[in-house]
Design an enzyme around this catalytic site. Structure first.
Site, mmCIF file in Angstrom:
data_model
loop_
_atom_site.group_PDB
_atom_site.id
_atom_site.type_symbol
_atom_site.label_atom_id
_atom_site.label_comp_id
_atom_site.label_asym_id
_atom_site.label_seq_id
_atom_site.Cartn_x
_atom_site.Cartn_y
_atom_site.Cartn_z
ATOM 1 N N PHE A 14 0.828 -1.201 0.000
ATOM 2 C CA PHE A 14 0.000 0.000 0.000
ATOM 3 C C PHE A 14 0.865 1.253 0.000
ATOM 4 O O PHE A 14 1.857 1.329 0.729
ATOM 5 C CB PHE A 14 -0.886 0.054 1.250
ATOM 6 C CG PHE A 14 -1.758 -1.142 1.467
ATOM 7 C CD1 PHE A 14 -3.047 -1.189 0.974
ATOM 8 C CD2 PHE A 14 -1.292 -2.236 2.192
ATOM 9 C CE1 PHE A 14 -3.866 -2.294 1.189
ATOM 10 C CE2 PHE A 14 -2.098 -3.348 2.427
ATOM 11 C CZ PHE A 14 -3.383 -3.373 1.916
ATOM 12 N N ASP A 15 0.455 2.227 -0.785
ATOM 13 C CA ASP A 15 0.971 3.574 -0.608
ATOM 14 C C ASP A 15 0.355 4.144 0.661
ATOM 15 O O ASP A 15 -0.649 3.616 1.174
ATOM 16 C CB ASP A 15 0.597 4.412 -1.835
ATOM 17 C CG ASP A 15 1.093 5.848 -1.734
ATOM 18 O OD1 ASP A 15 2.206 6.068 -1.215
ATOM 19 O OD2 ASP A 15 0.350 6.753 -2.158
ATOM 20 N N GLY A 16 0.931 5.232 1.160
ATOM 21 C CA GLY A 16 0.426 5.821 2.396
ATOM 22 C C GLY A 16 -0.611 6.901 2.176
ATOM 23 O O GLY A 16 -1.816 6.671 2.284
ATOM 24 N N ASP B 275 -2.329 5.984 -5.203
ATOM 25 C CA ASP B 275 -3.202 7.010 -5.773
ATOM 26 C C ASP B 275 -2.554 7.769 -6.917
ATOM 27 O O ASP B 275 -3.253 8.431 -7.696
ATOM 28 C CB ASP B 275 -3.619 8.002 -4.677
ATOM 29 C CG ASP B 275 -2.436 8.855 -4.198
ATOM 30 O OD1 ASP B 275 -2.520 10.097 -4.240
ATOM 31 O OD2 ASP B 275 -1.421 8.270 -3.769
#
Length: 308
Positions: free
Chosen positions: A159-161, A273
């Site tokens: 996951f990106d943050g 995102d």
């Protein structure tokens, strides 16, 4: 009465689960009637796996490890039940335990996501994904990739943050004021937990499954892969601690390209995102674009991922 409580529920589109490129091209070139007839004519031809297929297989195998049906995969499709018969025939061929579905006859299926209690929606239709996000469900547009994880049955999520696990509050400062202002703001707010992003609830549900295994034997592994670096790392670590959520691996890359790190980690799927990061990552791992936050607003400099 059957229900989906206490299960991790993944909703997935037919084009994410199977490769429907040929029939989709028929639809593009000749319209809905020709598409419908094509699917009926080929309903006994087994579809090839799509980009999400390996991940779905691993998710469903968790039920075998747990000895109980703790993971449910729901099929959400724009097909009609008639044209969707080929999809279910392929599901049966591969031995996938998928029994629930919504065939929506050309309309968007996103309105059934909450009714099924879904924690995650994966699709190749960017509009459906945005609608799901607007209704509070973690969702991503899967981008085509030829890469596969080589970690056996272990399921690895990355996951990106900011704007994925966390809100985009910090990213807005970076976009509007630059790196120096972002760093100063994050240092000042280091002890203040970030608000949750669209994937917080999914990560929490995923960790609920992880907790049923020992750390040494867990068939699920998670990683945070972020462009942040010190000193902006502290707020992230303290936020996860405040949420009582454990991430197995955390990579603070300071702007380095994420692709090689994701390949080294062996992610089954990576969620980000930023369209630019997604296009880079898809060369190495299956990637889901999360069209959420300031990076995906019409005024953003980066182009938004189109349907694929």
């Amino acid at each position: 009465m059957a229900d989906l409580n206490n299960k991790l529920v993944i909703a997935i589109s037919s084009r994410a689960l199977f490769n429907l490129d040929d029939s989709h091209q028929v639809f593009i070139e000749n319209g809905l009637d020709a598409y419908s007839q094509y699917q009926i004519d080929h309903e006994n031809d087994v579809l090839q796996p799509g980009d999400a297929f390996p991940m779905v297989q691993k998710l469903l195998r968790l039920n075998e490890r747990l000895g109980a049906p703790r993971v449910e995969v729901i099929l959400l499709s724009r097909n009609s039940a008639d044209t969707g018969l080929r999809v279910f025939n392929s599901i049966e061929h591969y031995g996938l335990n998928i029994t629930r579905a919504a065939f929506c006859g050309g309309e968007s299926p996103y309105r059934y996501i909450n009714a099924f209690g879904s924690h995650l929606f994966l699709s190749t239709d960017a509009d459906d994904v945005r609608n799901a996000l607007d209704h509070g469900v973690a969702a991503a547009t899967l981008m085509a990739s030829n890469s596969e994880s080589d970690h056996g049955d272990q399921l690895r999520f990355a996951f990106d943050g900011d704007a994925v696990l966390f809100s985009d509050e910090a990213e807005k400062i970076y976009k509007s004021q630059g790196l120096e202002a972002f760093t100063a703001s994050e240092r000042a707010a280091a002890k203040k937990p970030l608000s949750g992003g669209p994937f917080k609830a999914f990560l929490s549900a995923l960790q609920g499954l992880q907790a049923e295994f020992s750390e040494e034997d867990a068939p699920i592994r998670t990683a945070l892969v972020t462009a942040r670096s010190a000193p902006a790392h502290e707020r992230v670590i303290l936020t996860l601690r405040a949420w009582n959520i454990r991430i197995d691996e955390s990579l603070f890359l300071g702007g380095l390209d994420k692709g090689e790190f994701l390949r080294a980690y062996g992610a089954d799927v990576f969620f980000d995102d930023q369209p630019g990061h997604c296009h880079s990552a898809r060369e190495h791992v299956a990637t889901g674009h999360v069209p959420h936050g300031v990076a995906n607003e019409p005024s953003a400099n980066e182009s938004i991922v189109s349907d694929s």
